[in-house]
Design an enzyme around this catalytic site. Structure first.
Site, mmCIF file in Angstrom:
data_model
loop_
_atom_site.group_PDB
_atom_site.id
_atom_site.type_symbol
_atom_site.label_atom_id
_atom_site.label_comp_id
_atom_site.label_asym_id
_atom_site.label_seq_id
_atom_site.Cartn_x
_atom_site.Cartn_y
_atom_site.Cartn_z
ATOM 1 N N GLU A 243 32.865 9.274 19.036
ATOM 2 C CA GLU A 243 32.569 8.531 17.904
ATOM 3 C C GLU A 243 31.286 8.969 17.344
ATOM 4 O O GLU A 243 31.002 9.137 15.967
ATOM 5 C CB GLU A 243 32.440 7.054 18.299
ATOM 6 C CG GLU A 243 33.786 6.335 18.829
ATOM 7 C CD GLU A 243 34.789 6.652 18.242
ATOM 8 O OE1 GLU A 243 34.793 6.594 16.998
ATOM 9 O OE2 GLU A 243 35.966 6.741 18.897
ATOM 10 N N MET B 292 35.467 2.858 17.460
ATOM 11 C CA MET B 292 35.414 3.281 16.083
ATOM 12 C C MET B 292 34.319 3.787 15.376
ATOM 13 O O MET B 292 33.074 2.961 15.631
ATOM 14 C CB MET B 292 35.891 1.998 15.073
ATOM 15 C CG MET B 292 35.984 1.776 13.746
ATOM 16 S SD MET B 292 37.162 3.272 13.316
ATOM 17 C CE MET B 292 36.338 3.731 11.640
HETATM 18 N N1 TRP Z 1 39.078 6.419 13.994
HETATM 19 C C1 TRP Z 1 38.910 5.845 15.417
HETATM 20 C C2 TRP Z 1 38.698 6.846 16.382
HETATM 21 O O1 TRP Z 1 39.415 7.642 16.588
HETATM 22 C C3 TRP Z 1 40.224 5.166 15.848
HETATM 23 C C4 TRP Z 1 40.887 4.109 15.136
HETATM 24 C C5 TRP Z 1 41.621 4.244 14.349
HETATM 25 C C6 TRP Z 1 40.648 2.648 15.376
HETATM 26 N N2 TRP Z 1 42.036 2.897 13.833
HETATM 27 C C7 TRP Z 1 41.571 2.084 14.557
HETATM 28 C C8 TRP Z 1 40.247 1.982 16.425
HETATM 29 C C9 TRP Z 1 41.788 0.769 14.687
HETATM 30 C C10 TRP Z 1 40.528 0.472 16.228
HETATM 31 C C11 TRP Z 1 41.295 -0.228 15.551
HETATM 32 O O2 TRP Z 1 37.551 7.177 16.901
HETATM 33 ZN ZN ZN Z 2 38.352 9.546 16.097
#
Ligand code: TRP
Ligand code: ZN
Length: 909
Positions: free
Chosen positions: A308, A273
């Site tokens: 990321e 994340m």
């Molecule tokens: N935004 C993150 C990515 O693609 C992924 C993500 C979205 C995420 N919702 C989440 C990770 C919930 C963990 C839990 O890099």
């Molecule tokens: Zn992403």
């Protein structure tokens, strides 16, 4: 008014893209104070709130989920409020431009948070996960990405238990407090939506690295892990440094923070994340040593760290207006991480290998999604639970859409478009339309700009288009006429589609395999041997002139668009492409088509034979194909990684997708027979391949040596399979020895897998030894579970093994990595074992979905998708699968996550 349904569940109402309204209020600053305690954490949230003058006055409605509300104050005084459908509603608020102070005091229980959204505890350390809608589980807020605020965060906790206190931005103050407690104060210099908020508190250690960026600025990079894991952080740090350098050189985008942190946790719903300045990662995508991680792990770490990091610009500096725009950041960032990995891989061949791997994921996972009950456009029109829409369509197909734009405007043009995108939108929350407009506006007159509206159908129309190609050679006129036409199947709520804009890269080969220079009617001279044409109508006719003999067309080179290509190749034409195409992707693809064709013929061939007992001709692949595969394996010009891909059969799920009605046992039996045929017919070639590639010297995770290890592993697996058939003991013995002596996990695990998947009697002892060696390393034990759950089924032996492993002391259903390694490896990645005619696999699935749903709805909903394609199954599977889905759907207490998935599955006609 909100009311409970009769069954006591919250209504699962859909949200629609067209309903977007700007927020009625803005939150400019957020000042958070946390008193961290696993049982009861206190959160004081002080905000500066002001009316949005652009929209009509409305009450302030703040989102909240599983919070205990203690106090609400407006400008320092108590105020009245009400609750409505979980939201905190405030009326009669100050309407002036200056705004007002809003203070909210709540508590939550992190140790009881098994959903891993919001604030939770993992192995004694606090973590947060706020995307998409987790911040509302920490405090009441306008939990939507278009509300961007400046954050400062004060963390207070017991110093002995939580020595490290982290949040976004810069550490401005820290010190001790009474009672063994301490504090840290963090200020984030950048405004952000709340989904990018993060905190971490616990016993962690960090690898640190100071770097100087191209602009001369100094930055501190840190990778935080549990004590004891520091030795496994070098590769993640190297990947982070490479990511920083790559974004500067390729896109001119620099790190905008003094400090950039990555923290690893073993309890995580997804991969990682991109919280601003404080990325939180699944340990799987951070920790690596040659003894414990495979080459695939090393390469995944590089791409997820890159992904990321790249979000810092594509996602964080410019974010999404609403969650329907999710692919704005995800599709673009996947495209960027794919390009990063290709640039890191180096050679043209290694780049092609990466492209083939990416396309394989798209075709085996996204194409079925696009043909099933959860099909949705890259920019969805509606959703019930946004967590269900973090899909391969949003990510991988979204990346293909960005890649097509890149193709249509060229590499330089795309860089110009990105520059304009940031000039226009830095600091804003925007839409997919804004992105496409920036790329097009920076390239006036380009193939994209001239048909932008039609191109954007890739965002609005779901389904995988099919491009049908037909060629006609005229020997007297020496012309070759190629007609391309397109169609797209109906998807939920989209019965018919308008034409897509499809870039088709193509070339022509002479019968001897040489590349022909291309000259089209109206052109004065022949040009290059490859070019990209744009199919933007129902059909397109191209006439090539000066073609001396009937050519073999090489179409959709590099997989230039996410479509199915339908061309009636003869076997001879495919063999020519497999031997000679200059496009490495299509050379691989020709081999896949030949193998696919043999498989489909064999599956159809004895449809009359009963699926379990029906006889199978062992000779599924003919001599010409085997000879061609042998030549590939022996070709000194080709890289090992590429050979490994050419020699890999299409997966059972890819085979199943090509059929209208699927007998999964028949598919499994045919593919297993083909594996055996490859193993036995090419036995001496596998021996030669193993001898040539098995010694890769001191371990390095680079693409070339990883490729040799991949080929050696494939060869061993084939040799063990052949040995099972012939009774030969030499290769299984060698494999067991390699398993014991291996200097790295790639070689060790490949040897173990060769024994397990061939069903050799050595397998049990090797598995026991492997477990004993690695019992303290959770990520390796995940591999141990996954291998046993994913092994080819022999007479239904896998399900009982999985059921026994569910009772193993190391099995923890609440840990997502462990649940995935056992349950998902069986239900989602082992069709031959899962699709049992007795339905026991489906009953196992239903029970696990329900058990997981009570713990972690997000993970449960992913598992629920294992039966998405139930309606394609032959009887008896189809009926039994339907019963199992209906059983889940009929359960009294379901999360909206799982409910949405099973409801859509049951709506399948
Ligand atoms: N935004 C993150 C990515 O693609 C992924 C993500 C979205 C995420 N919702 C989440 C990770 C919930 C963990 C839990 O890099
Ligand atoms: Zn992403």
């Amino acid at each position: 008014m909100f009311s409970l349904r009769e069954d006591g569940q919250a209504p699962a109402t859909a949200r629609h893209r067209g309903d977007y309204q700007a927020p009625a209020w803005w939150i400019d600053t957020v000042d958070l104070t946390f008193d961290l305690d696993p049982a009861k954490t206190r959160v004081l949230n002080r905000m500066r709130v002001r009316r949005n003058p652009d929209v009509p006055a409305q009450p302030l409605r703040l989102d909240g989920d599983e919070l205990n509300l203690a106090r609400v104050m407006v400008n320092g005084a108590g105020t009245s409020f009400r609750m409505d459908a979980g939201q905190l509603v405030l009326e009669n608020l100050p309407q002036d431009e200056a705004g007002f102070d809003l203070e909210i005091f709540t508590t939550c229980a992190p140790e009881k948070n098994t959903a891993l959204m919001g604030l939770y505890v993992s192995q004694g350390t606090f973590f947060t996960q706020c995307e998409a809608e987790g911040f509302r589980r920490i405090t009441y807020f306008l939990d939507r990405p278009d509300v961007m605020a400046s954050y400062q965060v004060l963390l207070r906790a017991d110093k002995a238990a939580y020595p490290v206190l982290l949040s976004n931005g810069n550490l401005v103050e820290q010190g001790d407090l009474d009672g063994g407690r301490h504090f840290a104060k963090w200020v984030d210099p950048h405004k952000k939506p709340c989904y990018l908020f993060a905190l971490v508190a616990g016993k962690l250690v960090a690898r640190q690295q100071r770097i100087t960026s191209r602009t001369g600025k100094e930055h501190l990079l840190e990778v935080y892990v549990r004590p004891g894991d520091l030795g496994k952080t070098e590769h993640a740090m190297n990947s982070l440094m490479a990511s920083v350098a790559w974004d500067e050189t390729r896109f001119g985008l620099s790190l905008d923070l003094e400090r950039f942190m990555i923290v690893a946790t073993s309890d995580f719903n997804m991969g990682a994340m991109e919280n601003k300045g404080l990325n939180v990662f699944n340990t799987k995508y951070v920790l690596a040593s040659q003894a414990t991680a495979t080459d695939v792990d090393f390469s995944n770490i590089e791409s997820v760290v890159g992904h990321e990091y790249f979000h810092n610009w594509t996602g964080n500096r410019v974010t999404c207006r609403d969650w329907f725009q999710l692919s704005l950041k995800e599709g673009l960032t996947v495209f960027r991480d794919q390009e990063f990995s290709m640039d890191m891989a180096g050679s043209a061949s290694a780049r092609a290998v990466k492209r083939i791997e990416d396309v394989r994921v798209l075709r085996t996972v996204q194409f079925p999604e696009d043909a099933g009950p959860m099909a949705h456009p890259v920019r969805p029109e509606s959703y019930v639970e946004i967590n269900n829409f973090y899909t391969v369509t949003i990510y991988e197909k979204g990346a293909e859409v960005v890649r097509m734009m890149h193709t249509l405007v060229g590499r330089e043009g795309f860089a110009r478009g990105m520059k304009l995108y940031f000039e226009r939108h830095d600091g804003q929350a925007v839409t997919c339309d804004d992105f496409a407009a920036a790329i097009a506006d920076a390239n006036p007159g380009s193939e994209l700009a001239t048909r932008l509206d039609a191109f954007k159908r890739w965002y609005s129309q779901a389904g995988t288009p099919c491009v049908k190609a037909q060629g006609e050679y005229d020997a007297t006129a020496q012309t070759y006429t190629l007609t391309l036409s397109q169609s797209c199947p109906a998807t939920p709520n989209q019965p018919s589609k308008l034409p897509f804009v499809i870039p088709v890269e193509l070339g022509l080969l002479a019968q001897d395999g040489s590349a022909l220079p291309l000259q089209m009617e109206g052109e004065t001279a022949p040009g290059a041997s490859t070019r990209t044409v744009v199919l933007d109508a129902a059909s397109l006719t191209l006439r090539f002139i000066g073609v001396a003999s009937a050519p073999v067309p090489s179409l959709l080179r590099s997989f230039s668009a996410p479509v199915r290509l339908d061309y009636a190749y003869t076997d001879a034409e495919l063999l020519t492409l497999l031997a000679h195409d200059t496009d490495a992707f299509n050379r691989w693809e020709a081999g896949q088509r030949l193998m696919l064709r043999c498989a489909i013929n064999a599956i159809a061939g004895s449809a009359d034979a009963s699926s379990a007992g029906g006889t199978l001709d062992a000779e599924i692949m003919d001599a010409d194909l085997l000879a061609a595969l042998r030549r590939t394996l022996r070709d000194p010009q080709l890289d090992a990684a590429y050979k490994e891909l050419v020699l890999s059969l299409p997966s059972e799920s890819y085979l199943a997708e090509q059929l209208d009605v699927v007998d999964p046992q028949r598919v499994h039996a045919v593919r297993e027979a083909m594996r055996l045929q490859l193993a036995t017919a090419l036995r001496s070639d596998w021996e030669a391949a193993y001898e040539a590639s098995h010694d890769t010297g001191a371990y390095q995770p680079d693409a070339a040596s990883a490729g040799r290890r991949a080929l050696a592993g494939q060869a061993l697996s084939m040799l063990c399979l052949a040995a099972q058939h012939t009774g030969d003991a030499v290769w299984p013995g060698k494999t067991l020895q390699r398993f014991k002596d291996a200097g790295n996990m790639t070689d060790r695990f490949a040897a173990l897998a060769a024994l397990v998947t061939s069903g050799h009697p050595h397998a049990a002892a090797a598995l026991a030894r492997f477990h004993a060696l690695f019992k303290d390393d959770a990520l390796v034990i995940d591999k141990w579970f996954a291998l046993q759950a994913g092994t080819p089924d022999r007479g239904g032996h896998v399900l009982p093994a999985v059921q026994a492993l569910m009772k193993h002391p190391d099995f923890q259903i609440g840990n997502p990595n462990r649940a995935r390694s056992l349950i998902f490896s069986y239900c989602s990645a082992n069709p031959g074992a899962f699709h049992r005619a007795d339905g026991a696999g489906y009953r196992f699935w239903a029970d696990r979905v329900l058990a997981l749903d009570a713990i972690n709805p997000q993970v449960a909903a992913r598992l629920a998708r294992a039966l998405d394609r139930w309606s394609k199954l032959a009887e008896p599977w189809r009926s039994v699968a339907h019963t199992a889905i209906a059983q889940v759907a009929g359960h009294a207490k379901l999360s909206k996550d799982v409910r949405e998935v099973v409801t859509r599955a049951l709506e399948t006609p």
